[in-house]
Design a protein around this motif. Sequence first.
Motif, PDB file in Angstrom:
ATOM      1  N   LEU A 296      30.959  92.744  25.831  1.00  0.00           N
ATOM      2  CA  LEU A 296      31.338  94.093  25.430  1.00  0.00           C
ATOM      3  C   LEU A 296      32.752  94.142  24.849  1.00  0.00           C
ATOM      4  CD1 LEU A 296      29.867  96.216  28.368  1.00  0.00           C
ATOM      5  CD2 LEU A 296      28.910  95.864  26.090  1.00  0.00           C
ATOM      6  N   ARG A 297      33.634  93.227  25.301  1.00  0.00           N
ATOM      7  CA  ARG A 297      35.025  93.231  24.842  1.00  0.00           C
ATOM      8  C   ARG A 297      35.274  92.185  23.763  1.00  0.00           C
ATOM      9  NH1 ARG A 297      39.121  93.465  29.748  1.00  0.00           N
ATOM     10  NH2 ARG A 297      40.443  94.069  28.008  1.00  0.00           N
ATOM     11  N   ASN A 298      34.186  91.637  23.188  1.00  0.00           N
ATOM     12  CA  ASN A 298      34.324  90.570  22.213  1.00  0.00           C
ATOM     13  C   ASN A 298      33.552  90.930  20.945  1.00  0.00           C
ATOM     14  OD1 ASN A 298      33.835  87.999  20.810  1.00  0.00           O
ATOM     15  ND2 ASN A 298      34.880  87.111  22.563  1.00  0.00           N
ATOM     16  N   LYS A 299      34.280  91.117  19.864  1.00  0.00           N
ATOM     17  CA  LYS A 299      33.647  91.522  18.611  1.00  0.00           C
ATOM     18  C   LYS A 299      32.750  90.441  18.040  1.00  0.00           C
ATOM     19  CE  LYS A 299      37.288  94.781  17.255  1.00  0.00           C
ATOM     20  NZ  LYS A 299      38.305  95.133  16.228  1.00  0.00           N
ATOM     21  N   ASP A 300      33.118  89.168  18.239  1.00  0.00           N
ATOM     22  CA  ASP A 300      32.296  88.073  17.713  1.00  0.00           C
ATOM     23  C   ASP A 300      30.925  88.049  18.372  1.00  0.00           C
ATOM     24  OD1 ASP A 300      34.336  87.245  16.047  1.00  0.00           O
ATOM     25  OD2 ASP A 300      35.174  85.859  17.522  1.00  0.00           O
ATOM     26  N   VAL A 301      30.888  88.251  19.700  1.00  0.00           N
ATOM     27  CA  VAL A 301      29.616  88.230  20.424  1.00  0.00           C
ATOM     28  C   VAL A 301      28.781  89.451  20.068  1.00  0.00           C
ATOM     29  CG1 VAL A 301      28.537  88.270  22.700  1.00  0.00           C
ATOM     30  CG2 VAL A 301      30.558  86.869  22.321  1.00  0.00           C
ATOM     31  N   THR A 302      29.395  90.628  20.048  1.00  0.00           N
ATOM     32  CA  THR A 302      28.645  91.840  19.689  1.00  0.00           C
ATOM     33  C   THR A 302      28.154  91.760  18.245  1.00  0.00           C
ATOM     34  OG1 THR A 302      30.760  92.944  19.159  1.00  0.00           O
ATOM     35  CG2 THR A 302      29.817  93.321  21.344  1.00  0.00           C
ATOM     36  N   GLY A 303      28.969  91.146  17.360  1.00  0.00           N
ATOM     37  CA  GLY A 303      28.548  90.965  15.977  1.00  0.00           C
ATOM     38  C   GLY A 303      27.358  90.032  15.862  1.00  0.00           C
ATOM     39  N   ALA A 304      27.367  88.952  16.646  1.00  0.00           N
ATOM     40  CA  ALA A 304      26.238  88.019  16.644  1.00  0.00           C
ATOM     41  C   ALA A 304      24.982  88.679  17.190  1.00  0.00           C
ATOM     42  CB  ALA A 304      26.585  86.789  17.472  1.00  0.00           C
ATOM     43  N   LEU A 305      25.139  89.523  18.211  1.00  0.00           N
ATOM     44  CA  LEU A 305      23.995  90.238  18.782  1.00  0.00           C
ATOM     45  C   LEU A 305      23.409  91.223  17.784  1.00  0.00           C
ATOM     46  CD1 LEU A 305      22.194  90.829  21.211  1.00  0.00           C
ATOM     47  CD2 LEU A 305      23.916  92.469  22.004  1.00  0.00           C
ATOM     48  N   LYS A 306      24.282  91.945  17.087  1.00  0.00           N
ATOM     49  CA  LYS A 306      23.802  92.893  16.074  1.00  0.00           C
ATOM     50  C   LYS A 306      23.076  92.172  14.946  1.00  0.00           C
ATOM     51  CE  LYS A 306      27.393  96.372  16.916  1.00  0.00           C
ATOM     52  NZ  LYS A 306      28.617  97.028  16.357  1.00  0.00           N
ATOM     53  N   LYS A 307      23.573  90.978  14.616  1.00  0.00           N
ATOM     54  CA  LYS A 307      22.942  90.201  13.553  1.00  0.00           C
ATOM     55  C   LYS A 307      21.539  89.770  13.960  1.00  0.00           C
ATOM     56  CE  LYS A 307      23.860  86.270  10.499  1.00  0.00           C
ATOM     57  NZ  LYS A 307      24.779  85.140  10.196  1.00  0.00           N
ATOM     58  N   ILE A 308      21.388  89.395  15.237  1.00  0.00           N
ATOM     59  CA  ILE A 308      20.068  88.991  15.737  1.00  0.00           C
ATOM     60  C   ILE A 308      19.111  90.178  15.783  1.00  0.00           C
ATOM     61  CG2 ILE A 308      18.823  88.177  17.786  1.00  0.00           C
ATOM     62  CD1 ILE A 308      20.218  85.930  16.395  1.00  0.00           C
ATOM     63  N   LEU A 309      19.638  91.343  16.216  1.00  0.00           N
ATOM     64  CA  LEU A 309      18.789  92.527  16.398  1.00  0.00           C
ATOM     65  C   LEU A 309      18.577  93.310  15.115  1.00  0.00           C
ATOM     66  CD1 LEU A 309      20.219  93.887  19.776  1.00  0.00           C
ATOM     67  CD2 LEU A 309      18.169  92.503  19.431  1.00  0.00           C
ATOM     68  N   HIS A 310      19.338  92.969  14.089  1.00  0.00           N
ATOM     69  CA  HIS A 310      19.279  93.745  12.840  1.00  0.00           C
ATOM     70  C   HIS A 310      17.925  93.583  12.186  1.00  0.00           C
ATOM     71  CE1 HIS A 310      20.550  95.766   9.220  1.00  0.00           C
ATOM     72  NE2 HIS A 310      20.225  94.712   8.478  1.00  0.00           N
ATOM     73  N   VAL A 311      17.326  94.711  11.835  1.00  0.00           N
ATOM     74  CA  VAL A 311      16.034  94.702  11.140  1.00  0.00           C
ATOM     75  C   VAL A 311      16.245  95.267   9.748  1.00  0.00           C
ATOM     76  CG1 VAL A 311      13.667  95.543  11.158  1.00  0.00           C
ATOM     77  CG2 VAL A 311      14.821  95.030  13.314  1.00  0.00           C
ATOM     78  N   ARG A 312      15.943  94.465   8.783  1.00  0.00           N
ATOM     79  CA  ARG A 312      16.105  94.931   7.410  1.00  0.00           C
ATOM     80  C   ARG A 312      15.030  95.952   7.081  1.00  0.00           C
ATOM     81  NH1 ARG A 312      17.322  89.322   4.063  1.00  0.00           N
ATOM     82  NH2 ARG A 312      19.234  88.778   5.196  1.00  0.00           N
ATOM     83  N   PRO A 313      15.450  97.024   6.446  1.00  0.00           N
ATOM     84  CA  PRO A 313      14.460  98.047   6.088  1.00  0.00           C
ATOM     85  C   PRO A 313      13.476  97.533   5.030  1.00  0.00           C
ATOM     86  CG  PRO A 313      16.572  98.520   5.053  1.00  0.00           C
ATOM     87  CD  PRO A 313      16.795  97.380   5.975  1.00  0.00           C
ATOM     88  N   VAL A 314      12.272  97.953   5.187  1.00  0.00           N
ATOM     89  CA  VAL A 314      11.254  97.571   4.234  1.00  0.00           C
ATOM     90  C   VAL A 314      11.411  98.415   2.969  1.00  0.00           C
ATOM     91  CG1 VAL A 314       8.773  97.419   3.807  1.00  0.00           C
ATOM     92  CG2 VAL A 314       9.693  96.953   6.106  1.00  0.00           C
ATOM     93  N   ILE A 315      11.520  97.732   1.867  1.00  0.00           N
ATOM     94  CA  ILE A 315      11.698  98.423   0.583  1.00  0.00           C
ATOM     95  C   ILE A 315      10.343  98.721   0.004  1.00  0.00           C
ATOM     96  CG2 ILE A 315      12.674  98.250  -1.732  1.00  0.00           C
ATOM     97  CD1 ILE A 315      14.718  96.291  -0.644  1.00  0.00           C
ATOM     98  N   GLN A 316      10.062  99.959  -0.103  1.00  0.00           N
ATOM     99  CA  GLN A 316       8.781 100.375  -0.658  1.00  0.00           C
ATOM    100  C   GLN A 316       8.921 100.608  -2.140  1.00  0.00           C
ATOM    101  OE1 GLN A 316       7.615 103.825   1.531  1.00  0.00           O
ATOM    102  NE2 GLN A 316       6.874 102.639   3.287  1.00  0.00           N
ATOM    103  N   GLU A 317       8.119  99.942  -2.870  1.00  0.00           N
ATOM    104  CA  GLU A 317       8.146 100.106  -4.325  1.00  0.00           C
ATOM    105  C   GLU A 317       7.273 101.309  -4.702  1.00  0.00           C
ATOM    106  OE1 GLU A 317       8.576  95.379  -5.484  1.00  0.00           O
ATOM    107  OE2 GLU A 317       6.847  96.574  -6.162  1.00  0.00           O
ATOM    108  N   THR A 318       7.810 102.105  -5.538  1.00  0.00           N
ATOM    109  CA  THR A 318       7.045 103.265  -6.002  1.00  0.00           C
ATOM    110  C   THR A 318       6.248 102.871  -7.256  1.00  0.00           C
ATOM    111  OG1 THR A 318       8.936 103.957  -7.322  1.00  0.00           O
ATOM    112  CG2 THR A 318       8.724 104.926  -5.126  1.00  0.00           C
ATOM    113  N   ILE A 319       5.056 103.279  -7.284  1.00  0.00           N
ATOM    114  CA  ILE A 319       4.199 102.961  -8.428  1.00  0.00           C
ATOM    115  C   ILE A 319       4.223 104.151  -9.363  1.00  0.00           C
ATOM    116  CG2 ILE A 319       1.839 102.412  -9.158  1.00  0.00           C
ATOM    117  CD1 ILE A 319       1.382 101.236  -6.391  1.00  0.00           C
ATOM    118  N   ASN A 320       4.705 103.892 -10.547  1.00  0.00           N
ATOM    119  CA  ASN A 320       4.773 104.959 -11.542  1.00  0.00           C
ATOM    120  C   ASN A 320       3.379 105.229 -12.086  1.00  0.00           C
ATOM    121  OD1 ASN A 320       7.528 105.132 -11.230  1.00  0.00           O
ATOM    122  ND2 ASN A 320       7.910 103.498 -12.732  1.00  0.00           N
TER     123      ASN A 320
END
Length: 320
Positions: A296-320
């Motif tokens: 909790l007091r370490n930015k490197d560890v919290t940053g690594a945890l966020k990187k592991i838990l980070h979910v990239r949003p699914v990009i939905q392509e719009t069909i014209n």
Amino acid sequence: MDNTTWLANYTGGSNFILLGLFTQSNHPVLLSVVIFVIFLMALSGNGLLIFLIHSNAHLQTPMYFFISQLSLMDVMYISVTVPKMLIDQVIGVKKISIAECGIQMFLYSTLVGSEFFLLAAMAYDRYMAICHPLRYPVLMNRRVCLLLAAGCWFLGSVDGFMLTPITMTFPFCRSREIQHFFCEVPALMKLSCSDTSLIETLMYLCCVLMLLIPVTVISSSYSFILITIHRMKSAEGRKKAFTTCSSHMTVVTLFYGAAIYTYMIPSSYHTAEKDMVVSFFYTILTPVLNPLIYSLRNKDVTGALKKILHVRPVIQETIN
């Protein structure tokens, strides 16, 4: 007393009885649930910290290597005592054999001693990083870190090999009921019918030496660190140094304070209830607090945890 009676009293059966925490509680079921939750938190917190350190390239530094060693010790530490205690509570059995008691005592003493020296190694690492930053990568290379960690485990095992055989060879001709939730040296010595003053003195001297060396290293390291921080011109540098050191000093204070009470304060000041509360604190609660303090007091560890838990949003392509 004839030899037959003496032998019967000496052996006193093949088992000890661990009275434990639950006999002191008005709500043993609730207490067992709380301890089980704490146990799971300790395993998951330390396991996650070890995983993050070994899977993230930015955390492949000496400081995090020692933190992973501390987490490994904490996992083993709490696993030595809590599962046996909870299983006994569930099945209604409080017995522990002499062999199991000796193994538990040896593992516990080894881990306590190893953590004493590991905390000193961590303080030395911070001293090298803050006071000798340019030479730090060379002076604290991987080989040096592995040697320091191996030395901590070895010195801790010396403590276990010294205290366990001496304690387990005492004649236990009093009650076989241990006023504790695991086989700890002071609790077993109270059951002996022989004079334990010599072993108590030896244990005191042993603990003084086991504490004196790490405390000397820690106090010396932080004395130089404080001098170096005081000379820093950068406010950001001071803040970063204080953050990394304060986390370590918090753990040192919690662990050493409880250990000094258990092993160095004369037995006349001890009661079974106080001993169990203190042991509960640094045996069960400390393994939960350590990963929180370092994450909790370490930015490197919290940053690594966020990187592991980070979910990239699914990009939905719009069909014209």
